[in-house]
Design an enzyme around this catalytic site. Structure first.
Site, PDB file in Angstrom:
ATOM      1  N   GLY D 145       0.589  -1.247  -0.138  1.00 40.73           N
ATOM      2  CA  GLY D 145      -0.018  -0.092   0.081  1.00 40.73           C
ATOM      3  C   GLY D 145       0.962   1.210  -0.022  1.00 40.73           C
ATOM      4  O   GLY D 145       2.055   1.338   0.501  1.00 40.73           O
ATOM      5  N   CYS D 146       0.211   2.234  -0.445  1.00 42.38           N
ATOM      6  CA  CYS D 146       1.295   3.578  -0.661  1.00 42.38           C
ATOM      7  C   CYS D 146       1.431   3.985   0.644  1.00 42.38           C
ATOM      8  O   CYS D 146       2.721   4.370   0.593  1.00 42.38           O
ATOM      9  CB  CYS D 146       0.393   4.533  -1.560  1.00 42.38           C
ATOM     10  SG  CYS D 146      -1.271   4.984  -0.856  1.00 42.38           S
ATOM     11  N   HIS D 147       0.727   4.257   1.651  1.00 41.69           N
ATOM     12  CA  HIS D 147       1.100   4.616   3.083  1.00 41.69           C
ATOM     13  C   HIS D 147       2.042   3.640   3.726  1.00 41.69           C
ATOM     14  O   HIS D 147       2.654   4.298   4.378  1.00 41.69           O
ATOM     15  CB  HIS D 147      -0.329   4.633   3.883  1.00 41.69           C
ATOM     16  CG  HIS D 147      -1.181   5.996   3.619  1.00 41.69           C
ATOM     17  ND1 HIS D 147      -0.722   7.186   3.694  1.00 41.69           N
ATOM     18  CD2 HIS D 147      -2.698   6.041   3.193  1.00 41.69           C
ATOM     19  CE1 HIS D 147      -1.725   8.006   3.428  1.00 41.69           C
ATOM     20  NE2 HIS D 147      -2.693   7.376   3.178  1.00 41.69           N
ATOM     21  N   VAL D 148       1.744   2.479   3.245  1.00 37.39           N
ATOM     22  CA  VAL D 148       2.747   1.496   3.783  1.00 37.39           C
ATOM     23  C   VAL D 148       4.187   1.675   3.312  1.00 37.39           C
ATOM     24  O   VAL D 148       5.145   1.632   4.249  1.00 37.39           O
ATOM     25  CB  VAL D 148       2.105  -0.109   3.672  1.00 37.39           C
ATOM     26  CG1 VAL D 148       3.069  -0.937   4.343  1.00 37.39           C
ATOM     27  CG2 VAL D 148       1.101  -0.314   4.119  1.00 37.39           C
ATOM     28  N   ALA D 150       5.580   4.546   2.671  1.00 39.70           N
ATOM     29  CA  ALA D 150       6.283   5.576   3.185  1.00 39.70           C
ATOM     30  C   ALA D 150       6.471   5.353   4.493  1.00 39.70           C
ATOM     31  O   ALA D 150       7.684   5.813   4.836  1.00 39.70           O
ATOM     32  CB  ALA D 150       5.131   6.808   2.881  1.00 39.70           C
TER      33      ALA D 150
END
Lengths: 342, 342, 342, 342
Positions: D145-148, D150
């Site tokens: 996931g994108c938040h993950v 980062a």
């Protein structure tokens, strides 16, 4: 590689976009980078998005620093390109992103820029009739203004085909990067976000005489241009709405045909399918101009709208496109045609 | 207090702005709030910025729910105001923010809206000649379209004074709230941020015949209007650039005089000092229209630019202004004239 | 009317917001407006949204110019309020929107501001325990920093009730107007649009010791605060996410009860219904702070989020709220509680 | 060329970004494009920025349509990848941008996604210890996931080096494209512009267990993660502020050394020079993660901030990076490392 390029004005917006494009160019290697007030600092302080060049140190913008390259891109404030260019060898390809060598009429230059005219160079808008011939093999290129590229590509096919009367009205919505990086109160984020703000209204914008020059050339007669730019809350992009009185009996279909004929072979200009209107988001970071045209029958006007990225096709991409032609490379070498969206 | 007001369509953008204004109105008390699909829910779910009304529950939009108030503001989708208004008593002041009763020409209505014409009500643009007389004491008001208010206020003084030929070109940069709250892909934040996007180009926008109606009325002859709206990345605001061929010999000074004469007594319209151009940020949340005019001598055109907040002077503020007149209150009661900036 | 107020720093963002609020205040009349570098110019050049004050000319910021008013609002750069305030009479209510008199600890002042400490005034955050008593009748008010108001209102109820350990983590997303109107490259629209940018990370922001001061006071023990502000592409608004380790066994319901007890009588602070989280858009232009709280059970932390408008409740609205208390007016006089949305 | 790739979900944001990258990939040719509801239409209607693919017609997303390619990129709603993947041959490289195969713990999957667990694939975050080995030669990749991405890249070096206690607080400011293209009221431009809006607060966001999984793996012990995402008015970009209690005596210099050691060979992760903090604008369209770290000594916490483009390094770029490794290509093939700014 084959060619080396220096970039003057590397810490500004046009300079940064030139470097972004050159980083992906198959035949041009990035050489010396120069700046004015930022000389001596690392490029990474000014262009942190250009990771591979972060540690490059900026030299002062002098002819000496720029010498020894095959190509010199000048991204300097208006009026500074002339003195530098004079000192660069005749065999160096000098591509000027400033205004100094765009206008053919010294009187127009003096009226709008208030200084003596430096001269006129081959004009870096390859899509204009005769432009590619003039660019091939040249060692001097004057890159058009960003508003000028948009308005010219939107209107010249209609004028060249005699579809309209020579009286254009042009309203251009533009992002803020065209105003450059020098901090001014009206360009603060707090001021521009949430606001649409006209400027240079009534004929005062410096791109006005250049649009007149291009459109009159295409029409073969003097064209008047009422030009209004409007600053909008976006970093990049120009959306130019042009119109002119249509000649009696001309239909939208005829207009589309005329435009299509004129641009069908152009690698960086597209007429969108009927019913689809260009937006600036479609062109972000791409060397592309998107067009759409229609006839407003009740008002008796042809309407032509162009979208482009002011820093890419409007400046740095157009500069590299012309440099490719001048050097005999493929015109499309190194130039992105897909945008970044959303 | 004195008057009570119901608001139909209270969960939408126009409804929310009506409520924000009415909360500060000295003579109007907020009564029943209604909605369509959102009936039964708390207003706070839809308009969380209206803290004092957060716990109000939305009734279904019916004539019964709206009955029993002195004023009913209708902020409904086009075509829905007619049937409701028919069932409201003749003594109720009905102020319609929709399009249903704006146009005088049934043929124009049917061409642009595709349904039978509901009729024509006194027109809620008090600044037009004769409008205040028609509004005084009326119990029915048709509030103009937001684009129409901006284009009309920018151009009618020049046309009424005979300064220009009756051929207007109008390009309006507009925020997204004018498109309403119904979710559509092209209105997503991801799509609108960073983009300028034209729509309704070539004469197709529904506000077009209404602009023609107003400007022709002011000019005393048919006026053509080539209208192009451009969606810009801002929630509110309209910046409308209008131009028309100027009659021979007219100067900027004469134009300023004519505009100043026409609007000097207007509480909500200002001609800015020479050299200052209006921006939408100047008008956020204010019931104000700011104007500037000039003559582009090289192109032979008068250029007039107007800025306003599409939800305030363009819709809800204009509605309350007209209601004030209809009820015999001070025209400026409850209307903010200072904007929120930056 | 009753009271007159001068505003020093009227051409800046805080000064402009003070004037917007005072224009609608029932008991305060706007007197002299002063500025630094902009002295001598019309207010309309700097605050074009404040139409009713457009023709006011700015005086130079001196004690003489400010004398003769009941109230003086100071919206000056940090360090400039002290010298001016010394020269203003003891009976004048001086409300300082700068930092000069906020901190009680001279060492903290010197560490973060690098100059001698000017003193400590009654603190203009009426929602803190004991604050209203200190403000009543005072003639000197130190308005809190905008970030401080948000973080304090989010966290002090939890700390005061002993729900959490005294170790707060605060990340605040903030609009650009908090950085003021002096043009700097990183505040250009081209730079801030499309970007989230942290600053003052790791304890260096000047609002840090002030948050520590408030939260430690509420907790009755030293509280550590790890504070990170993040600049976001919006002109106004602060969204502050706070968290701290929750004491064993405390539930979300207990937390909501504790917060609700603490703020139920506050006119300008709201705990939103469960499941609704505050956003900055809900508070634009309103003197309101919206809160929501929850317990992250897996991580063992209380999370409290506050939203406010940095220029309104965060600065100018808070200043007027405290002035109202000092003068014995209704605390809510002239203060908007509904925001402007969308 | 060498390889062909099909893209399922080509009309969405992740699909569009995959195509933008693949257009410039030297070893992968774009094959069949599929969609759900948009099947049968031209790609140009949905991704007008991808000019070279405008006339491609979208097939329906079925295993048959996707068969016959060397690579299949799945950019589908969560839960839809499993059934499709099952029908694709074992020799096809399937790269799933959805969540279906990311979590190792079926209980965590069921808690957060509410459906049966499909399984676990090699994890497409090459920068994690051991990840490249697992990806080399694989025919199945689960893109994080994108938040993950980062949060993991910001915190795992500190946890792996034992610099902090295993209790992370993560606040992530994110652009709107991560929420996808399905129109919902709170994602309208009118709602998101000017607003910062938290969501999934208190442990409810679906990326939470995935961050826990990665950080616990790096730390070698269970790590708690209090995660708060905040939607900000920008189309792309994630700026993640992470912190955790620092172990006694650890200095900023030691932290920088530990991070530098961990990422010095990474082509797509950079620790910025001391004093420079990452911003999302630096990474627009680039497959890059920029980091900065410091120690807040007063608060006793390590602060680590990461910036990336959620659609590039956060999704599509990361997917291509992992595909390059799986296929034995250069890991950097076709991946832009310079961003588009301003």
């Amino acid at each position: 590689m084959g060619y080396t390029a220096a970039v003057a004005g590397a810490s500004g917006y046009a300079g940064g976009e030139l470097l972004r494009i050159l980083l992906a160019h198959p035949s041009i290697e990035i050489g010396t980078l120069t700046a004015g007030g930022n000389a001596g600092s690392r490029l990474g302080e000014h262009q942190p998005h250009l990771l591979p060049l972060a540690d490059r140190v900026l030299a002062e913008t002098t002819a000496d620093a720029l010498a020894g390259h095959d190509i010199v891109f000048l991204a300097l404030p208006h009026g500074q390109s002339g003195p530098i260019a004079e000192q660069l060898g005749e065999n160096v390809l000098v591509v000027d992103c400033g205004a100094d060598f765009r206008l053919t009429d010294p009187a127009a230059w003096e009226q709008f820029y208030g200084s003596p005219h430096a001269g006129t160079w081959p004009y870096g808008l390859p899509e204009l009739p005769g432009a590619r011939e003039a660019l091939t093999g040249t060692r001097r290129v004057a890159v058009p203004g960003c508003h000028v590229t948009a308005a010219t590509l939107a209107m010249f096919p209609g004028l060249a085909a005699g579809l309209v009367h020579p009286e254009a009205v042009v309203v251009a919505v533009t992002g803020t990067s065209g105003a450059g990086k020098a901090p001014k109160p009206h360009l603060l984020g707090s001021e521009v976000m949430g606001s649409a703000a006209p400027y240079g209204v009534g004929g005062g914008h410096r791109h006005n005489p250049e649009i007149v020059q291009n459109l009159s050339g295409a029409a073969g007669e003097p064209v008047t241009v009422n030009f209004t730019p409007v600053l909008a809350p976006m970093p990049r992009g120009i959306l130019t709405t042009c119109s002119a009185p249509i000649r009696s009996g001309i239909t939208t279909e005829q207009v589309r045909d005329a435009y299509q004929r004129r641009i069908s072979d152009e690698p960086f200009v597209r007429l969108l399918p009927e019913g689809t209107w260009p937006t600036t988001a479609m062109t972000l970071g791409a060397n592309a101009t998107l067009l759409q045209v229609t006839v407003d029958e009740a008002a008796g006007r042809l309407v032509a709208i162009a979208a482009l990225d002011n820093l890419t096709k409007g400046t740095a991409g157009g500069a590299v496109q012309s440099a490719n032609i001048a050097l005999g490379l493929s015109e499309t070498a190194g130039l992105p045609v897909a945008g970044v969206a959303p």
